[in-house]
Every structure is written in structure tokens, then in C-alpha cells.
Design an enzyme around this catalytic site. Structure first.
Site, short mmCIF file in Angstrom:
data_model
loop_
_atom_site.label_atom_id
_atom_site.label_comp_id
_atom_site.label_asym_id
_atom_site.label_seq_id
_atom_site.Cartn_x
_atom_site.Cartn_y
_atom_site.Cartn_z
N ASP A 1 -7.34 17.88 -15.38
CA ASP A 1 -7.66 16.50 -15.74
C ASP A 1 -7.27 16.35 -17.21
OD1 ASP A 1 -8.90 14.17 -16.67
OD2 ASP A 1 -10.56 14.34 -15.24
N ARG B 1 0.84 -1.22 0.00
CA ARG B 1 0.00 0.00 0.00
C ARG B 1 0.87 1.26 0.00
NH1 ARG B 1 -1.80 1.92 4.58
NH2 ARG B 1 -2.56 -0.05 5.42
N LYS C 1 -8.50 5.15 -19.72
CA LYS C 1 -8.82 5.56 -21.08
C LYS C 1 -7.60 5.36 -22.00
CE LYS C 1 -12.59 6.60 -18.90
NZ LYS C 1 -12.86 7.89 -18.31
N TYR D 1 -16.16 16.22 -15.99
CA TYR D 1 -16.57 14.81 -15.94
C TYR D 1 -17.64 14.59 -14.86
CZ TYR D 1 -16.20 9.77 -15.43
OH TYR D 1 -16.49 8.43 -15.36
#
Ligand code: PLP
Length: 397
Positions: A169, A45, A194, A97
Site C-alpha cells: 500500500d 464498467r 490522498k 490502515y
């Protein structure tokens, strides 16, 4: 050296074995030689060698200081917003978005963080929205689905003058086309799901910070909140970055051809693509993007849900699906799919109507894609009146 050459050769050869592909360190923990003494990793982590290769690569690609890999694009957005505290104010584009809009207007609103949504193409609107507690401006460019272009340099001049953080973004442009940090941004986020993943097979997110200090803050959030990217998915993104420019160049070439084709068609009312000279943001896009990208939106002349439904169920190569950036071409109906979480009364801000369609242009041959759109229009929109009546009679009998 070009970015692509640099990226390909920044992927290290494994010192222990000479493996040319990065090993997938599928491990949760790392052995210590004595209490508190280890080789740089203690728990996945907090850090993982495969993820670290990806993080260094994306930092290099974006010309930033620190890269951090997350379990999804939304986890990356969430981590950046967690740099804020109760009482802070955010300014965001009014067509960002849907997931980011939802996060700001529900979860973070409940935590005492408020957001003003403005048209980021209008500097006056940004200046008027600034309050003493404004800490962050959130930009997306090109926007989804109307492909508006925000001038990053201009927004950065405002945020710098007011000591406000600027986050971009960069999902739609990718670092091979646009590098916001070079244009003045403090942070960049990606839905790597994407174009960076590129094959529609991995949900992932990335953050890149302009400074090490900001990088430490985001890493602290990530380790505390825990939304890390797994080693194997990190490996898939490394593979994606190797071919990103090659793919993005072709996505952009195909999209330009399709946008030009659609512009000439009588059944199409409007086409939105920054590579078209008639596009409002063409000049700004040309000044900050190397490629115009693979997304093309257009409005049917018959701006109705029925027409959109017929068209999107008539394409063969363009699959009707959400998401974007993969090798297979997709068509989406924003009003009912990608933007369903946006209240209907706000759809006009996004340029969304029932007849608006968004194409994620893939890597098939451009001629085949154009032929597919042509046959879908003939089948759905140019249906002779008599035939339409016949099928209507059939349905109702
Ligand atoms: C898809 C997307 C996101 C969210 O990313 P996920 O990987 O789906 O969590 C954020 N921003 C933009 C612009 C996107 O297209």
C-alpha cells in the site's frame, strides 16, 4: 527523462479535436458497428477511455504492467484480496490502515481467509508466520500514524523465495517518492483519495500490477465486482498526477521543517518523521524513498486526551479532520478518529496513546504552519496555572 516529464507528456492530446486536456467520456455504453464489433470499449464498467488514460499513467508512474482505477482505496484493497480463495493465509503488518485491518478480520475472515499480523520490520517474525497456505504479504510503509518504515527489498526477498505475492500500500509515499515494484513487489495499491487526488475532493483507489497476467486477474475481479472509478473522477486524478511531484516535494519540505521545529519544543515528548536522522527507519527510508512525505506524528508531553483536545481545538490553519494528502493542513487525533475501528487493546501496536497527534502537512507556507502550532501550544498547553483554574471555575459554575 524524469518521471514528471514523462508523466506530463504521456497524457495524450485528443486525436479527434486536438484538445490538450483529456476528454471526459461521460458515457455508459458504446455503439457497435455490427454484432461483436466495436472500437475497444463496450460498457463503462468493463472499460472507459478517460479511465484508461489514468490507468496507463499510474502504471507508468509505478513502473508496472497494468493500472486499474477503483471507486475508493478500500475497493482497490478489496479487489487485491479477492485474488485469494477460502483456505488462504495472509501476513500483514500489525499497524496497517484500519480499514484494511477491518476488511481482513471481518469480511475475508468470514470467507475463510486468515491473517497473521506481525511487525514487518522484523524478518524473523515474517519467517515464523509463513505457513504452507500463505499466499500474500501485505505491507504498508511508511505506516500510519507512527511512520514506521518497512524495508521493501528485504520483505520481497522473503516473498520471492517462498513464492508468496507481495502487495504494498503505497498511499503514504506515492510513486514519485517510492516505487515498490522496482523494489520487488508484485502489486501496489493506493488510496488515490490522498496525495494523488491531492485536493481532498475525490474518493478513489488504484492498483498497479508488476505483470500483465496479474493485471488481467485484477481486471477480472473489478469487472465482476464492479467498483470502477467514474469518468469525471478519473479525469480529476489525471489532473492530480500532473502536479504530484511538485506538490509532494513541497509537502515533504514543509513536513521536514515542522518535524525539526517540534523536535526542539519542550511540550512535545516525541516526534515521528522518517526525514529526521534520529528516526529508527531513517536509513531504510532514505534507501527506498526520494522524499520523506507530508505526514508528521508527535506525542504531547502531557499525554492525555484533555491536552490533545485543547491543542487540536486551538490550531487555526491545521483543521481537525480525518484523511490526509490534500493542500490544506490537517491535524487528527488517531485514538478517537482514524483508528477508532481498531480495538483499544491493540492501540499500543500502533504507538497510539491519548496524546498522539498526526499532522497531514499541507501546502501553506512552512513558517505560517509553524506559527500556528506555536500559538496553539501557547493557548492550550502553556496556559498559566491561575488562568487554567479560572476557566475551570467558569465551566463548573
Ligand atoms: C485512506 C487509506 C486507505 C483507504 O482508502 P479510501 O480511499 O479511504 O477508501 C487505504 N490505505 C491507506 C494507507 C489509507 O491511508
Amino acid at each position: 527523462m524524469s518521471l514528471t516529464t514523462e508523466l506530463i507528456h504521456s497524457i495524450p492530446v485528443d486525436e479527434a479535436t486536438g484538445a490538450i486536456s483529456v476528454p471526459i467520456y461521460q458515457t455508459t455504453t458504446f455503439v457497435h458497428s455490427s454484432p461483436g464489433v466495436h472500437q475497444g470499449y463496450d460498457y463503462t464498467r468493463s472499460g472507459n477511455p478517460t479511465r484508461k488514460v489514468l490507468e496507463d499513467l499510474i502504471a507508468k508512474a509505478e513502473k508496472g504492467a497494468t493500472g486499474i482505477a477503483f471507486a475508493s482505496g478500500m475497493a482497490a484493497v478489496d479487489a487485491v484480496l479477492k485474488l485469494l480463495k477460502a483456505g488462504d493465509h495472509v501476513i500483514a503488518g500489525n499497524d496497517i490502515y484500519g480499514g484494511t485491518y477491518r476488511l481482513l478480520t471481518t469480511i475475508f475472515k468470514n470467507f475463510g481467509i486468515t491473517t497473521t499480523f506481525v511487525d514487518l520490520q522484523n524478518e524473523q517474525e515474517i519467517l515464523l508466520a509463513i505457513k504452507p497456505n500463505t499466499r500474500l504479504v501485505w505491507v504498508e510503509t511508511p505506516t500510519n500514524p507512527s511512520l514506521k518504515i518497512v524495508d521493501i527489498r528485504k520483505v520481497a526477498a522473503i516473498t520471492k523465495a517462498h513464492h508468496i505475492l507481495l502487495c504494498v500500500d503505497n498511499t503514504f509515499a506515492t510513486p514519485v517518492a517510492q516505487r515498490p515494484i522496482e523494489l520487488g513487489a508484485d502489486l501496489v495499491v493506493h488510496s488515490a483519495t490522498k496525495y494523488i487526488g491531492g485536493h481532498s475532493d475525490v474518493i478513489s483507489g488504484l492498483v498497479v500490477t508488476a505483470t500483465r497476467e496479474l493485471g488481467e486477474q485484477v481486471l477480472f475481479v473489478q469487472n465482476a465486482s464492479g467498483a470502477v472509478l467514474s469518468p469525471i473522477e478519473s479525469w480529476l486524478l489525471i489532473r492530480g498526477l500532473e502536479t504530484l511531484e511538485l506538490r509532494f516535494k513541497q509537502h515533504s519540505y514543509n513536513a521536514q521543517r515542522i518535524a525539526e521545529f517540534l523536535s526542539e519544543e519542550s511540550w512535545v515528548k516525541e516526534v515521528y518523521y522518517p526525514g529526521l536522522k534520529v528516526h529508527d527507519g531513517h536509513k531504510v527510508a532514505a534507501g527506498q524513498q526520494k522524499y520523506f512525505g507530508g505526514i508528521v506524528s508527535f506525542r504531547l508531553h502531557d499525554d492525555s486526551f484533555e491536552a490533545a483536545k485543547k491543542f487540536t481545538t486551538s490550531t487555526k490553519l491545521f483543521k481537525l479532520a480525518e484523511s490526509l494528502g490534500g493542500i490544506k493542513s490537517l491535524v487528527a487525533h488517531p485514538a478517537t478518529m482514524t483508528h477508532a475501528s481498531i480495538p483499544k487493546e491493540r492501540h499500543a501496536d500502533f504507538g497510539i496513546t491519548d496524546g498522539l497527534l498526526r499532522l497531514s502537512v499541507g501546502l501553506e507556507d512552512a513558517e505560517d504552519l509553524i506559527a500556528d502550532l506555536k500559538q496553539a501550544s501557547e493557548k492550550s498547553i502553556h496556559q498559566p496555572v491561575a488562568a487554567q483554574h479560572a476557566s475551570y471555575a467558569l465551566q463548573t459554575s
